[in-house]
Design a protein around this motif. Structure first.
Motif, mmCIF file in Angstrom:
data_model
loop_
_atom_site.group_PDB
_atom_site.id
_atom_site.type_symbol
_atom_site.label_atom_id
_atom_site.label_comp_id
_atom_site.label_asym_id
_atom_site.label_seq_id
_atom_site.Cartn_x
_atom_site.Cartn_y
_atom_site.Cartn_z
ATOM 1 N N THR A 1 0.825 -1.211 0.000
ATOM 2 C CA THR A 1 0.000 0.000 0.000
ATOM 3 C C THR A 1 0.856 1.258 0.000
ATOM 4 O OG1 THR A 1 -1.795 -1.127 1.150
ATOM 5 C CG2 THR A 1 -1.788 1.270 1.243
ATOM 6 N N LYS A 2 1.895 1.269 0.814
ATOM 7 C CA LYS A 2 2.751 2.454 0.910
ATOM 8 C C LYS A 2 3.363 2.782 -0.449
ATOM 9 C CE LYS A 2 5.018 2.756 4.684
ATOM 10 N NZ LYS A 2 6.025 2.561 5.773
ATOM 11 N N GLU A 3 3.801 1.763 -1.167
ATOM 12 C CA GLU A 3 4.400 1.965 -2.496
ATOM 13 C C GLU A 3 3.389 2.582 -3.463
ATOM 14 O OE1 GLU A 3 5.717 -0.865 -6.243
ATOM 15 O OE2 GLU A 3 5.771 -1.693 -4.211
ATOM 16 N N TYR A 4 2.156 2.078 -3.428
ATOM 17 C CA TYR A 4 1.127 2.583 -4.332
ATOM 18 C C TYR A 4 0.806 4.046 -4.021
ATOM 19 C CZ TYR A 4 -0.073 -1.981 -6.403
ATOM 20 O OH TYR A 4 -0.058 -3.169 -7.098
ATOM 21 N N ILE A 5 0.685 4.376 -2.734
ATOM 22 C CA ILE A 5 0.375 5.755 -2.365
ATOM 23 C C ILE A 5 1.564 6.667 -2.665
ATOM 24 C CG2 ILE A 5 -0.140 7.302 -0.425
ATOM 25 C CD1 ILE A 5 -1.822 5.054 0.768
ATOM 26 N N ASN A 6 2.771 6.198 -2.365
ATOM 27 C CA ASN A 6 3.960 7.013 -2.631
ATOM 28 C C ASN A 6 4.105 7.356 -4.107
ATOM 29 O OD1 ASN A 6 4.790 7.271 0.001
ATOM 30 N ND2 ASN A 6 6.253 5.574 -0.070
ATOM 31 N N GLN A 7 3.684 6.439 -4.982
ATOM 32 C CA GLN A 7 3.746 6.719 -6.413
ATOM 33 C C GLN A 7 2.938 7.965 -6.755
ATOM 34 O OE1 GLN A 7 5.428 5.019 -9.121
ATOM 35 N NE2 GLN A 7 4.832 6.991 -9.993
ATOM 36 N N GLU A 8 1.749 8.066 -6.158
ATOM 37 C CA GLU A 8 0.893 9.228 -6.442
ATOM 38 C C GLU A 8 1.425 10.488 -5.771
ATOM 39 O OE1 GLU A 8 -0.872 8.431 -8.820
ATOM 40 O OE2 GLU A 8 -0.626 6.288 -8.446
ATOM 41 N N LEU A 9 2.012 10.340 -4.575
ATOM 42 C CA LEU A 9 2.619 11.504 -3.921
ATOM 43 C C LEU A 9 3.791 12.040 -4.743
ATOM 44 C CD1 LEU A 9 2.610 10.328 -0.181
ATOM 45 C CD2 LEU A 9 1.160 12.093 -1.206
ATOM 46 N N GLU A 10 4.595 11.127 -5.286
ATOM 47 C CA GLU A 10 5.730 11.551 -6.116
ATOM 48 C C GLU A 10 5.245 12.242 -7.393
ATOM 49 O OE1 GLU A 10 8.347 8.301 -6.851
ATOM 50 O OE2 GLU A 10 8.659 7.871 -4.716
ATOM 51 N N ASP A 11 4.224 11.674 -8.011
ATOM 52 C CA ASP A 11 3.706 12.286 -9.238
ATOM 53 C C ASP A 11 3.086 13.652 -8.962
ATOM 54 O OD1 ASP A 11 4.563 10.234 -10.831
ATOM 55 O OD2 ASP A 11 2.652 9.167 -10.849
ATOM 56 N N TRP A 12 2.427 13.783 -7.818
ATOM 57 C CA TRP A 12 1.877 15.084 -7.423
ATOM 58 C C TRP A 12 3.014 16.086 -7.212
ATOM 59 C CZ3 TRP A 12 -0.514 15.939 -1.922
ATOM 60 C CH2 TRP A 12 -1.010 17.240 -1.815
ATOM 61 N N ALA A 13 4.083 15.635 -6.509
ATOM 62 C CA ALA A 13 5.212 16.532 -6.247
ATOM 63 C C ALA A 13 5.903 16.963 -7.537
ATOM 64 C CB ALA A 13 6.211 15.837 -5.324
ATOM 65 N N ASN A 14 6.053 16.033 -8.454
ATOM 66 C CA ASN A 14 6.838 16.299 -9.666
ATOM 67 C C ASN A 14 6.036 16.892 -10.813
ATOM 68 O OD1 ASN A 14 9.155 15.225 -8.452
ATOM 69 N ND2 ASN A 14 8.621 13.141 -9.071
ATOM 70 N N LEU A 15 4.733 16.637 -10.812
ATOM 71 C CA LEU A 15 3.932 17.029 -11.982
ATOM 72 C C LEU A 15 2.844 18.051 -11.678
ATOM 73 C CD1 LEU A 15 3.455 13.446 -13.463
ATOM 74 C CD2 LEU A 15 4.950 15.235 -14.356
ATOM 75 N N GLY A 16 2.497 18.202 -10.397
ATOM 76 C CA GLY A 16 1.399 19.111 -10.090
ATOM 77 C C GLY A 16 0.140 18.707 -10.829
ATOM 78 N N VAL A 17 -0.571 19.679 -11.350
ATOM 79 C CA VAL A 17 -1.856 19.423 -11.997
ATOM 80 C C VAL A 17 -1.722 18.515 -13.219
ATOM 81 C CG1 VAL A 17 -1.830 21.437 -13.538
ATOM 82 C CG2 VAL A 17 -4.028 20.537 -12.676
ATOM 83 N N GLU A 18 -0.525 18.496 -13.828
ATOM 84 C CA GLU A 18 -0.335 17.661 -15.005
ATOM 85 C C GLU A 18 -0.407 16.173 -14.680
ATOM 86 O OE1 GLU A 18 -0.095 18.695 -18.315
ATOM 87 O OE2 GLU A 18 -0.850 20.451 -17.236
ATOM 88 N N GLY A 19 -0.382 15.840 -13.393
ATOM 89 C CA GLY A 19 -0.546 14.448 -13.002
ATOM 90 C C GLY A 19 -1.863 13.844 -13.439
ATOM 91 N N HIS A 20 -2.860 14.706 -13.685
ATOM 92 C CA HIS A 20 -4.138 14.181 -14.189
ATOM 93 C C HIS A 20 -3.957 13.479 -15.529
ATOM 94 C CE1 HIS A 20 -5.811 17.001 -11.179
ATOM 95 N NE2 HIS A 20 -6.818 16.150 -11.156
ATOM 96 N N PHE A 21 -2.921 13.891 -16.283
ATOM 97 C CA PHE A 21 -2.699 13.317 -17.615
ATOM 98 C C PHE A 21 -1.356 12.608 -17.741
ATOM 99 C CE2 PHE A 21 -5.088 17.293 -17.785
ATOM 100 C CZ PHE A 21 -6.282 16.860 -18.321
#
Length: 419
Positions: A52-72
């Protein structure tokens, strides 16, 4: 199979268990000395998968690195995230993908479904529930009745027969036969939270539909536990949480089912938001509302990604194993548990859950007469995590994903010593 009341036998069953490796994929809570708890409350909150931690961390990293562009641009683009869960969740509850969506929380989903499917008239307006339904279900239907101008007394209770804790489906048939012209909705818990009784959903649907009543099911204690085969059952709708047997974390999102027969009925009344608007024109902000077909047509808002990531981690495990294998182990675990409880041989202890494995999931409700919550507290002091329900019932759920036969043996040995 023939069981034996010994630690060596329990350990042998664990050696033969092809799913035993799954236990190491979960965090097992430990006492202050580093010993594993004997955890029997997957029916209340499932344990955390280590992934679970790995799955959530993936989204946290994408949010940190991509901001709103993470939607795409995220590894799992957020715009479509709920769709990654649909097929696997549909397999678990026995539905077609078009019939399932993950959204909101359980009671919120029940209310949204009743907006569409509880359509009372002056003569047909009553709601049937089990007499010992989970309180949230009772509060929900009472508030729906009051919202539509009726009384809380317009709830009809399906009760166990005198001297029994279990429901008899023939009694439901009599209720609907005698009062069906006044009943608009049956909202039944598919697995009763108190007794662990698994009800015949197909027959419930047939009984309700015989008098043109809508049939809805609360699967809070069923999803990930039994195989409800929702599509084939014919029920109109269902909802369930994911933090119990589906191991998605406290307060996580819920699931919703709407039968395919309602999928294309855009005239069903419902509340609207931009996430149940047609995907192809959703971002053209000035279009008139155009509801989507299928269960997705009951969404309102874009989904919380971090909660869905935790659900995705769990569903990937379920998809790896399959419900057939989990149910097979579950029946062996509860069979051994039942055997050991019977071996105690005390008159004041009995299991009120049905003996037939096809009429129960992995929860066994153990009634201990002439006791109180102090028994539960003594178990807790021994690092056995169970669930107490007044006046005299311990709910225990040996969950096939992470509980072992040795867990069951040790729990009953300690219980016997306390008694």
């Amino acid at each position: 199979m023939k069981y034996k009341n010994s630690l060596a036998f329990a350990q042998q069953l664990d050696k033969e268990d092809q799913l035993a490796y799954l236990r190491n994929q979960f965090y097992i809570p430990k006492d202050k000395n580093g010993n594993d708890w004997l955890y029997f409350t997957g029916n209340s909150l499932g344990l955390q998968p280590k992934s679970t931690k790995e799955y959530i961390n993936q989204e946290l990293e994408d949010w940190a690195n991509l901001g709103v562009e993470g939607h795409f641009e995220a590894k799992n683009p957020w715009l479509h995230y709920h769709e990654y869960l649909t097929d696997k969740m549909a397999k678990i509850v026995g539905a077609k993908p078009v019939e399932v969506v993950v959204m909101n929380t359980l009671t919120t989903n029940l209310h949204l479904l009743m907006v569409s499917f509880y359509r009372p008239t002056k003569s047909k307006y009553k709601i049937v529930i089990e007499s010992d339904a989970f309180p949230s279900d009772r509060y929900a239907v009472q508030s729906q009745l009051k919202f539509h101008g009726f009384s809380e007394d317009d709830v009809i209770e399906w009760k166990p027969r005198k001297g029994s804790a279990l429901l008899n489906i023939d009694d439901l048939e009599k209720i609907v036969e005698n009062q069906g012209d006044e009943i608009a909705l049956l909202l039944i818990g598919g697995v009763n939270y108190y007794t662990g009784q698994y009800l015949d959903l197909k027959r419930i649907a047939e009984i309700g539909h015989s008098k043109d009543c809508v049939v809805g099911i609360d699967l809070a204690h069923g999803a990930g536990n039994i195989q409800p085969n929702l599509h084939d059952s014919g029920v109109d709708f269902a909802a369930w949480c994911t933090y119990k047997y589906l191991n998605s974390g406290p307060g996580s999102l819920a699931g919703l089912f709407v039968h395919e027969k309602h999928a294309k009925n855009k005239d069903l009344p419902r509340f609207a938001g931009w996430w149940n608007h047609n995907k192809s024109t959703r971002f053209n902000m000035r279009m008139p509302f155009d509801v989507m077909e299928g269960a997705e047509g009951w969404q309102l808002s874009n989904p919380p990604i971090l909660s869905m990531a935790a659900i995705k981690a769990s569903l990937d495990l379920f998809d790896e194993i399959g419900m057939d294998a989990l149910r097979e182990k579950s029946e062996k675990l509860t069979g051994y548990f039942e055997f050991l409880i019977d071996e105690i041989g005390a008159e004041d202890i009995k299991i009120i859950t049905p003996k037939n494995p096809k009429e129960r999931g992995c929860q066994l409700s153990i009634q201990v007469k002439n006791t109180d919550k102090s028994l539960h507290q003594k178990l807790t002091e021994k690092n056995i995590i169970t669930d107490w329900r007044e006046p005299d019932v311990i709910r225990c759920a040996p969950t096939p994903m992470y509980n072992s036969f040795e867990d069951v043996y040790k729990m009953v040995s300690i219980l016997k010593g306390i008694l």
